[in-house]
Design an enzyme around this catalytic site. Structure first.
Site, PDB file in Angstrom:
ATOM      1  N   ASP A 196       0.911  -1.432   0.014  1.00  0.00           N
ATOM      2  CA  ASP A 196      -0.037  -0.084   0.170  1.00  0.00           C
ATOM      3  C   ASP A 196       0.820   1.374  -0.282  1.00  0.00           C
ATOM      4  OD1 ASP A 196      -2.591   1.633   0.256  1.00  0.00           O
ATOM      5  OD2 ASP A 196      -1.917   1.693   2.511  1.00  0.00           O
ATOM      6  N   GLU A 434       3.491  -7.978   7.261  1.00  0.00           N
ATOM      7  CA  GLU A 434       2.447  -8.637   6.745  1.00  0.00           C
ATOM      8  C   GLU A 434       2.569  -9.733   5.961  1.00  0.00           C
ATOM      9  OE1 GLU A 434      -0.604  -5.884   5.917  1.00  0.00           O
ATOM     10  OE2 GLU A 434      -0.547  -5.053   8.016  1.00  0.00           O
ATOM     11  N   TYR A 487      -6.405  -2.895  12.655  1.00  0.00           N
ATOM     12  CA  TYR A 487      -7.274  -1.586  12.488  1.00  0.00           C
ATOM     13  C   TYR A 487      -8.783  -1.701  12.834  1.00  0.00           C
ATOM     14  CZ  TYR A 487      -3.334   0.204   9.804  1.00  0.00           C
ATOM     15  OH  TYR A 487      -2.250   0.635   9.325  1.00  0.00           O
ATOM     16  N   GLU A 523       0.753  -1.181  14.022  1.00  0.00           N
ATOM     17  CA  GLU A 523      -0.031  -0.149  13.107  1.00  0.00           C
ATOM     18  C   GLU A 523      -1.337  -0.182  13.616  1.00  0.00           C
ATOM     19  OE1 GLU A 523      -0.144  -0.964   8.929  1.00  0.00           O
ATOM     20  OE2 GLU A 523       2.154  -1.358   8.986  1.00  0.00           O
TER      21      GLU A 523
HETATM   22  C1  GCB Z   1      -1.297  -2.269   6.817  1.00  0.00           C
HETATM   23  C2  GCB Z   1      -0.040  -2.096   6.075  1.00  0.00           C
HETATM   24  C3  GCB Z   1       0.239  -0.646   5.575  1.00  0.00           C
HETATM   25  C4  GCB Z   1      -0.937   0.176   4.901  1.00  0.00           C
HETATM   26  C5  GCB Z   1      -2.137   0.123   6.003  1.00  0.00           C
HETATM   27  C6  GCB Z   1      -3.202   0.645   5.619  1.00  0.00           C
HETATM   28  O1  GCB Z   1      -1.579  -3.151   7.421  1.00  0.00           O
HETATM   29  O2  GCB Z   1       1.007  -2.488   6.634  1.00  0.00           O
HETATM   30  O3  GCB Z   1       1.324  -0.621   4.700  1.00  0.00           O
HETATM   31  O4  GCB Z   1      -0.762   1.362   4.337  1.00  0.00           O
HETATM   32  O5  GCB Z   1      -2.048  -1.137   6.562  1.00  0.00           O
HETATM   33  O6  GCB Z   1      -3.471   1.924   5.830  1.00  0.00           O
HETATM   34  O7  GCB Z   1      -3.994  -0.043   4.840  1.00  0.00           O
END
Ligand code: GCB
Length: 626
Positions: A196, A434, A487, A523
């Site tokens: 990403d 990941e 997330y 994250e």
């Molecule tokens: C993740 C990735 C990161 C992305 C992020 C997202 O898990 O490690 O590279 O930018 O999520 O914002 O989706």
């Protein structure tokens, strides 16, 4: 054709044997060859027109489609041409220079600090080497012309496929309606990278012409611990010039006192009463300088000098926590990117300095080089500022666990360690972001790489950044500590703020219970389009990002208090560019800062948190069950 070439590249993969940061001193010099280089782009995904027609033998500036490209910079955002921005395949760079007469006294090397992704390097018409992978430096010795121009030609290919790290997916598309109308032009493909961030390509960091003495200091390995134990190993290119030795001086940069003087290409000693390097908030980030004088034993003359800054500190890991200098280190951190408008991932001291200033402004003490090693300049700055760093090898989104890929991955790990092992700020190595780590092939694959990393550097813990679940993951038990990306409130339960706190507590607690290792929430976060105000909050509004953060922080405080969390890193320091997708409105907007580094509402929430978070909390009240 391109596949074939890539296999050849893999076989030729550059055996890097140590690389020092360029230094200008009494015995070594360099020219920085940054500036405007001639630039020619091949047709998209071409089979290699330039290689076939030997473009390294000609002056690229004579080509009709030649232009210039700034170095260092990604080429993608510099023109108004969508084909340059979205280019897939080969581009060519060329730079010409006259050597100076004094250069005859030196051995000369071309050093590339980062070229993304494959680079074939030609000098004065000959292929002198190649490099795969980007983000890590490489260098080749060259013989300069003294009576004519010298010409560097670089062919760079940014293509990602199953065989690359990170991987990408090529999809060739055909569709013809019964009327005969063809939707896609012949050869049409979509290339979807398995990550990403925008696949910025080109010569991303400085190019140097290094001028080194005939016999020179080639490699330096320093290990310096909190108890004053200090060892160094110097590897020398003797150039068959006989018996060499080294005079060593270690100076405290705080007191300006010499704390050690010795002789020899290696030593293991103890230095009493050293001032330790500490992360921000835990003491001063004291540095020392190791000065090496390389001596020719026959003549007793100094023939080379190298000076390296380093720090005394010890990193340890218990079941619950990461210790730096025997104190629990709680990471108040950031995921980041080297990313900015116009120059993309190209090194820029202005952006780097601003980024680190913003980390400090928000009270951070830590970051991860997501998802590739950052510039060497940044590592020196992290040392000086006391920012602790997890350095990550460029291996994001790994899905294909084959032997050739593993070989390339191992090569990148060793190049990363050779480059960064003397930095006190680097407290851990991350071997992937990941990966599909819930398969047994992944387990075998990573087991070898973890062993390799420990054997190359026994002083730092090894981690990986996982998005699998504790119940299915097959690598976490092999790591020294575990990083988890999740997330809640964004990719899971979007809009259901009331589920966020318990989701984090529930999940992290299980990781901890199962593996009995320190866990970092590496994250978390939510996208917010700067200026988009919605109250009550809605996803993508600034308020929603704040709402997600506050609820995650509530969970983190609870987990910290019962010893289940060793750190947190918000995703991301700043908004950054990505490939196009319906979930990305001109890039990823999970930044605390906009892409031009202006704070969003969430930045103030995080700043308040990081500034007031007690440093040592872990394990205070272990009875505190969720
Ligand atoms: C993740 C990735 C990161 C992305 C992020 C997202 O898990 O490690 O590279 O930018 O999520 O914002 O989706």
């Amino acid at each position: 054709m391109f596949r074939c070439l890539f296999l050849i590249l893999l076989i030729l993969v550059f055996e890097n044997d140590g690389i020092l940061f360029p230094q200008r001193n009494e015995y070594r010099h360099y020219d920085q060859l940054d500036g405007l280089w001639t630039f020619v782009r091949e047709p998209k995904n071409s089979y290699g027109v330039g290689l076939e027609n030997k473009w390294h033998l000609v002056d690229l500036e004579d080509f009709k489609n030649a232009t210039v490209m700034p170095v260092p910079s990604a080429y993608n955002d510099i023109t108004q041409d969508i084909n340059v921005r979205d280019h897939v395949g080969w581009v060519w760079y060329q730079y010409k220079f006259y050597a100076s007469k004094q250069d005859t006294e030196y051995r000369t090397f071309l050093r590339f600090s980062s070229v993304n992704y494959y680079a074939l390097i030609f000098f004065n018409g000959y292929l002198i080497g190649n490099h795969v992978g980007g983000h890590l430096p490489f260098q080749f010795e060259v013989s300069l012309n003294f009576n004519s121009l010298n010409k560097i030609t670089i062919a760079v290919n940014n293509t990602l496929s199953h065989d690359t790290i990170p991987p990408g997916e090529f999809k060739y598309l055909h569709q013809t309606y019964p009327s005969g109308i063809q939707v896609y032009p012949p050869g049409f493909f979509e290339l979807t990278p398995d990550f990403d961030f925008f696949n910025y390509a080109g010569i991303l960091r400085s190019v140097y012409l290094l001028k080194l003495p005939k016999s020179y200091i080639k490699e330096l390995k320093i290990a310096a611990y909190g108890n004053g134990n200090f060892s160094y190993r110097i590897n020398v290119d003797t150039n068959n010039s006989g018996d060499l030795n080294a005079d060593i001086v270690v100076t405290s940069l705080k007191s300006r006192q010499r704390v050690y003087e010795g002789k020899g290409l290696q030593a293991d000693v103890n230095i009493q009463h050293v001032e330790l390097w500490n992360p921000r908030g835990y003491g001063e980030p004291n540095l020392h300088e190791l000065e090496i004088h390389l001596i020719n034993n026959q003549t007793n003359q100094i023939i080379d000098i190298y000076r390296e800054k380093f720090g005394f500190r010890t990193v340890q890991v218990t079941n619950d926590t990461i210790l730096i200098n025997e104190k629990t280190f709680y990471c108040k951190g950031f995921g980041m990117h080297e990313d900015f408008e116009l120059h993309g991932r190209g090194y820029n001291p202005v952006v780097m300095t601003k980024d680190l200033n913003m980390v400090e402004w928000m009270g951070g003490n830590c970051y991860r080089t997501s998802h590739y090693p950052y510039s060497e300049e940044r590592a020196y700055e992290a040392d000086r500022r006391g920012i602790a760093v997890i350095t990550e090898v460029p291996a994001v989104g790994m899905r294909y666990f084959t032997k050739p890929i593993q070989k390339l991955h191992a090569q990148m790990i060793s190049e990363m360690i050779l480059r960064d092992r003397n930095h006190p700020s680097v407290f851990a190595w991350s071997l992937s972001n990941e990966p599909a780590s819930d398969s047994s092939t992944a387990r075998n694959y990573y087991s070898d790489l973890i062993t390799l990393t420990h054997s190359l550097d026994s002083t730092r813990p090894v981690t990986m950044v996982l998005d699998t679940y504790y119940s299915t993951d097959k690598v976490a038990d092999m790591l020294d500590f575990i990083c988890v990306n999740r997330y809640y409130g964004w990719y899971a339960n979007t809009g259901y703020l009331e589920t966020i706190t318990k989701s984090y507590i529930g999940e992290i607690y299980e990781w901890k219970r199962k593996f009995q290792k320190p866990i970092i929430q590496s994250e978390y976060g939510a996208d917010a389009i700067a200026g988009l105000s919605q109250d009550p909050s809605i996803d993508f509004s600034e308020q929603y990002q704040v709402d997600v953060l506050i609820r995650a922080h509530k969970a983190f405080d609870f987990l910290r208090a019962n010893g289940s969390l060793a750190g947190e890193m918000v995703w991301n320091l700043a908004d950054f560019m990505t490939a196009q997708s319906t979930s990305r409105a001109v890039g990823n907007h999970k930044g605390m800062l906009t892409r031009t580094r202006q704070p969003k509402m969430a930045a103030y929430v995080l700043k308040k948190r990081y500034e007031t978070l007690e440093n040592v909390v872990i394990g205070k009240d272990k009875k505190n069950k969720p």
